[in-house]
Design a protein around this motif. Structure first.
Motif, PDB file in Angstrom:
ATOM      1  N   TYR A 163     -18.039  -6.448 -13.959  1.00  0.00           N
ATOM      2  CA  TYR A 163     -19.167  -7.276 -13.534  1.00  0.00           C
ATOM      3  C   TYR A 163     -18.678  -8.670 -13.143  1.00  0.00           C
ATOM      4  CZ  TYR A 163     -24.261  -8.284 -13.733  1.00  0.00           C
ATOM      5  OH  TYR A 163     -25.577  -8.575 -13.449  1.00  0.00           O
ATOM      6  N   SER A 164     -17.831  -9.270 -13.968  1.00  0.00           N
ATOM      7  CA  SER A 164     -17.368 -10.634 -13.717  1.00  0.00           C
ATOM      8  C   SER A 164     -16.438 -10.733 -12.515  1.00  0.00           C
ATOM      9  CB  SER A 164     -16.629 -11.169 -14.942  1.00  0.00           C
ATOM     10  OG  SER A 164     -17.500 -11.309 -16.017  1.00  0.00           O
ATOM     11  N   CYS A 165     -15.569  -9.758 -12.349  1.00  0.00           N
ATOM     12  CA  CYS A 165     -14.537  -9.854 -11.311  1.00  0.00           C
ATOM     13  C   CYS A 165     -14.921  -9.214  -9.983  1.00  0.00           C
ATOM     14  CB  CYS A 165     -13.245  -9.220 -11.814  1.00  0.00           C
ATOM     15  SG  CYS A 165     -12.558 -10.083 -13.232  1.00  0.00           S
ATOM     16  N   PHE A 166     -15.785  -8.209 -10.023  1.00  0.00           N
ATOM     17  CA  PHE A 166     -16.070  -7.466  -8.793  1.00  0.00           C
ATOM     18  C   PHE A 166     -17.545  -7.388  -8.451  1.00  0.00           C
ATOM     19  CE2 PHE A 166     -12.171  -5.787 -10.712  1.00  0.00           C
ATOM     20  CZ  PHE A 166     -11.275  -6.165  -9.730  1.00  0.00           C
ATOM     21  N   GLY A 167     -18.402  -7.970  -9.262  1.00  0.00           N
ATOM     22  CA  GLY A 167     -19.824  -8.016  -8.952  1.00  0.00           C
ATOM     23  C   GLY A 167     -20.624  -6.894  -9.591  1.00  0.00           C
ATOM     24  N   PRO A 168     -21.937  -6.898  -9.352  1.00  0.00           N
ATOM     25  CA  PRO A 168     -22.841  -5.963 -10.008  1.00  0.00           C
ATOM     26  C   PRO A 168     -22.512  -4.484  -9.787  1.00  0.00           C
ATOM     27  CG  PRO A 168     -24.078  -7.667  -8.888  1.00  0.00           C
ATOM     28  CD  PRO A 168     -22.647  -7.847  -8.496  1.00  0.00           C
ATOM     29  N   SER A 169     -21.979  -4.152  -8.639  1.00  0.00           N
ATOM     30  CA  SER A 169     -21.705  -2.736  -8.350  1.00  0.00           C
ATOM     31  C   SER A 169     -20.559  -2.185  -9.195  1.00  0.00           C
ATOM     32  CB  SER A 169     -21.400  -2.545  -6.865  1.00  0.00           C
ATOM     33  OG  SER A 169     -20.255  -3.300  -6.513  1.00  0.00           O
ATOM     34  N   ALA A 170     -19.767  -3.048  -9.828  1.00  0.00           N
ATOM     35  CA  ALA A 170     -18.605  -2.595 -10.603  1.00  0.00           C
ATOM     36  C   ALA A 170     -18.876  -2.502 -12.096  1.00  0.00           C
ATOM     37  CB  ALA A 170     -17.424  -3.532 -10.348  1.00  0.00           C
ATOM     38  N   ARG A 171     -20.122  -2.617 -12.499  1.00  0.00           N
ATOM     39  CA  ARG A 171     -20.422  -2.606 -13.933  1.00  0.00           C
ATOM     40  C   ARG A 171     -20.750  -1.228 -14.470  1.00  0.00           C
ATOM     41  NH1 ARG A 171     -26.545  -5.085 -13.649  1.00  0.00           N
ATOM     42  NH2 ARG A 171     -27.005  -3.887 -11.790  1.00  0.00           N
ATOM     43  N   GLY A 172     -21.034  -0.266 -13.603  1.00  0.00           N
ATOM     44  CA  GLY A 172     -21.549   1.033 -14.021  1.00  0.00           C
ATOM     45  C   GLY A 172     -20.633   1.848 -14.912  1.00  0.00           C
ATOM     46  N   PHE A 173     -19.355   1.909 -14.593  1.00  0.00           N
ATOM     47  CA  PHE A 173     -18.424   2.749 -15.358  1.00  0.00           C
ATOM     48  C   PHE A 173     -18.335   2.289 -16.809  1.00  0.00           C
ATOM     49  CE2 PHE A 173     -13.980   3.869 -16.603  1.00  0.00           C
ATOM     50  CZ  PHE A 173     -14.181   5.248 -16.665  1.00  0.00           C
ATOM     51  N   GLY A 174     -18.140   0.994 -17.014  1.00  0.00           N
ATOM     52  CA  GLY A 174     -18.072   0.455 -18.371  1.00  0.00           C
ATOM     53  C   GLY A 174     -19.384   0.605 -19.108  1.00  0.00           C
ATOM     54  N   PHE A 175     -20.496   0.432 -18.384  1.00  0.00           N
ATOM     55  CA  PHE A 175     -21.810   0.600 -18.998  1.00  0.00           C
ATOM     56  C   PHE A 175     -21.965   2.026 -19.528  1.00  0.00           C
ATOM     57  CE2 PHE A 175     -26.359   1.640 -18.690  1.00  0.00           C
ATOM     58  CZ  PHE A 175     -26.879   0.637 -19.492  1.00  0.00           C
ATOM     59  N   PHE A 176     -21.550   2.995 -18.740  1.00  0.00           N
ATOM     60  CA  PHE A 176     -21.659   4.405 -19.137  1.00  0.00           C
ATOM     61  C   PHE A 176     -20.794   4.703 -20.359  1.00  0.00           C
ATOM     62  CE2 PHE A 176     -20.378   8.887 -18.730  1.00  0.00           C
ATOM     63  CZ  PHE A 176     -21.629   9.471 -18.819  1.00  0.00           C
ATOM     64  N   ILE A 177     -19.563   4.173 -20.379  1.00  0.00           N
ATOM     65  CA  ILE A 177     -18.664   4.397 -21.526  1.00  0.00           C
ATOM     66  C   ILE A 177     -19.294   3.853 -22.810  1.00  0.00           C
ATOM     67  CG2 ILE A 177     -16.447   3.752 -22.567  1.00  0.00           C
ATOM     68  CD1 ILE A 177     -15.289   3.650 -19.723  1.00  0.00           C
ATOM     69  N   GLY A 178     -19.844   2.668 -22.754  1.00  0.00           N
ATOM     70  CA  GLY A 178     -20.452   2.069 -23.933  1.00  0.00           C
ATOM     71  C   GLY A 178     -21.793   2.681 -24.305  1.00  0.00           C
ATOM     72  N   LEU A 179     -22.509   3.181 -23.299  1.00  0.00           N
ATOM     73  CA  LEU A 179     -23.842   3.722 -23.545  1.00  0.00           C
ATOM     74  C   LEU A 179     -23.817   5.048 -24.300  1.00  0.00           C
ATOM     75  CD1 LEU A 179     -26.871   3.269 -23.000  1.00  0.00           C
ATOM     76  CD2 LEU A 179     -26.578   4.612 -20.910  1.00  0.00           C
ATOM     77  N   LEU A 180     -22.848   5.904 -24.024  1.00  0.00           N
ATOM     78  CA  LEU A 180     -22.839   7.230 -24.659  1.00  0.00           C
ATOM     79  C   LEU A 180     -22.817   7.176 -26.188  1.00  0.00           C
ATOM     80  CD1 LEU A 180     -20.664   9.489 -22.349  1.00  0.00           C
ATOM     81  CD2 LEU A 180     -23.087   9.705 -22.876  1.00  0.00           C
ATOM     82  N   PRO A 181     -21.884   6.471 -26.819  1.00  0.00           N
ATOM     83  CA  PRO A 181     -21.927   6.435 -28.284  1.00  0.00           C
ATOM     84  C   PRO A 181     -23.158   5.709 -28.822  1.00  0.00           C
ATOM     85  CG  PRO A 181     -20.216   4.958 -27.477  1.00  0.00           C
ATOM     86  CD  PRO A 181     -20.718   5.724 -26.298  1.00  0.00           C
ATOM     87  N   LEU A 182     -23.646   4.717 -28.076  1.00  0.00           N
ATOM     88  CA  LEU A 182     -24.842   4.007 -28.516  1.00  0.00           C
ATOM     89  C   LEU A 182     -26.059   4.929 -28.489  1.00  0.00           C
ATOM     90  CD1 LEU A 182     -25.962   1.316 -29.485  1.00  0.00           C
ATOM     91  CD2 LEU A 182     -26.311   0.682 -27.092  1.00  0.00           C
ATOM     92  N   MET A 183     -26.177   5.738 -27.443  1.00  0.00           N
ATOM     93  CA  MET A 183     -27.281   6.698 -27.381  1.00  0.00           C
ATOM     94  C   MET A 183     -27.159   7.742 -28.485  1.00  0.00           C
ATOM     95  SD  MET A 183     -28.210   7.248 -23.321  1.00  0.00           S
ATOM     96  CE  MET A 183     -27.223   8.681 -23.232  1.00  0.00           C
ATOM     97  N   ALA A 184     -25.928   8.155 -28.793  1.00  0.00           N
ATOM     98  CA  ALA A 184     -25.726   9.163 -29.846  1.00  0.00           C
ATOM     99  C   ALA A 184     -26.183   8.636 -31.202  1.00  0.00           C
ATOM    100  CB  ALA A 184     -24.261   9.588 -29.899  1.00  0.00           C
ATOM    101  N   VAL A 185     -25.811   7.405 -31.551  1.00  0.00           N
ATOM    102  CA  VAL A 185     -26.220   6.887 -32.863  1.00  0.00           C
ATOM    103  C   VAL A 185     -27.708   6.550 -32.898  1.00  0.00           C
ATOM    104  CG1 VAL A 185     -23.938   6.090 -33.602  1.00  0.00           C
ATOM    105  CG2 VAL A 185     -25.429   4.517 -32.370  1.00  0.00           C
ATOM    106  N   THR A 186     -28.261   6.137 -31.757  1.00  0.00           N
ATOM    107  CA  THR A 186     -29.701   5.881 -31.695  1.00  0.00           C
ATOM    108  C   THR A 186     -30.476   7.177 -31.901  1.00  0.00           C
ATOM    109  OG1 THR A 186     -29.354   4.035 -30.169  1.00  0.00           O
ATOM    110  CG2 THR A 186     -31.572   4.940 -30.283  1.00  0.00           C
ATOM    111  N   GLY A 187     -30.092   8.211 -31.148  1.00  0.00           N
ATOM    112  CA  GLY A 187     -30.757   9.503 -31.298  1.00  0.00           C
ATOM    113  C   GLY A 187     -30.573  10.087 -32.686  1.00  0.00           C
ATOM    114  N   HIS A 188     -29.368   9.930 -33.231  1.00  0.00           N
ATOM    115  CA  HIS A 188     -29.094  10.421 -34.589  1.00  0.00           C
ATOM    116  C   HIS A 188     -29.995   9.719 -35.601  1.00  0.00           C
ATOM    117  CE1 HIS A 188     -26.805  10.421 -38.444  1.00  0.00           C
ATOM    118  NE2 HIS A 188     -26.689  11.702 -38.148  1.00  0.00           N
ATOM    119  N   ALA A 189     -30.155   8.410 -35.470  1.00  0.00           N
ATOM    120  CA  ALA A 189     -31.008   7.655 -36.392  1.00  0.00           C
ATOM    121  C   ALA A 189     -32.460   8.127 -36.313  1.00  0.00           C
ATOM    122  CB  ALA A 189     -30.915   6.156 -36.081  1.00  0.00           C
TER     123      ALA A 189
END
Length: 200
Positions: A163-189
């Motif tokens: 996001y910082s170096c390449f703009g808004p279009s470059a944030r998706g991959f990292g967002f997806f990596i971080g989102l998966l475990p967060l969704m898993a623990v949210t759903g588990h809770a």
């Protein structure tokens, strides 16, 4: 310093028009439940335990390393904001520079990209830490909590750097990596009562 491409790119704001209401109200909770269910159904805790044990590190060490990495990602993203402040001449406490503050629109957007990468981390960070630590302590899934928090931190690092170096279009991959475990623990809770009542 961290983003050598800033000077070579014309940053543009992303087009996120439309109404996200239905997505946020219906699809995101369903995705959390589905990911949490998959975590339970496919023995996510056992897989995480095998991964930690194969590393030769103790659970305590992995969890403390993950907590330390969480703090370091925050420092890294703060440094990106400070670097952008110097580069584009945005003084404190200005958070949203106007044309009067920074003449070039591309420079304003580049600064805002660094700022949003950090703010997004701060906005969701407290929820993430509570979910991961709660999953480890109360949810009886300490290995997944440790591995999940590490994965979340890596995802947020990639998200912020993109996001910082390449703009808004470059944030998706990292967002997806971080989102998966967060969704898993949210759903588990959310599914914990159903698990305890042996409905799943």
């Amino acid at each position: 310093f961290f983003c050598p491409t800033h000077s070579n790119m014309a940053f543009k704001a992303s087009d996120e028009s439309g109404n996200p209401g239905m997505f946020l109200l219906i699809v995101v909770p369903l995705m959390n439940l589905a990911t949490g269910y998959a975590f339970i159904k496919f023995s996510g805790e056992e897989k995480a335990k095998a991964l930690v044990e194969s590393s030769g590190l103790s659970l305590k060490t992995v969890m403390m390393f993950a907590i330390g990495m969480y703090a370091m990602v925050n420092v890294f993203l703060t440094t990106l904001v400070e670097d952008a402040r110097r580069k584009y001449g945005v003084g404190k406490p200005i958070h949203h520079p106007t044309e009067k503050d920074v003449k070039n629109a591309s420079d304003r957007i580049a600064f805002l990209c660094s700022l949003r990468a950090h703010h997004n981390f701060v906005e969701y960070g407290h929820v993430a830490v509570l979910l991961f630590l709660g999953t480890g302590h109360y949810g009886d899934c300490p290995y997944f909590a440790a591995v999940g928090l590490l994965t979340y931190c890596f995802g947020r690092f990639v998200y912020g750097l993109g996001y910082s170096c390449f703009g808004p279009s470059a944030r998706g991959f990292g967002f997806f990596i971080g989102l998966l475990p967060l969704m898993a623990v949210t759903g588990h809770a959310i599914l914990m009562p159903a698990v305890e009542l042996q409905l799943l």
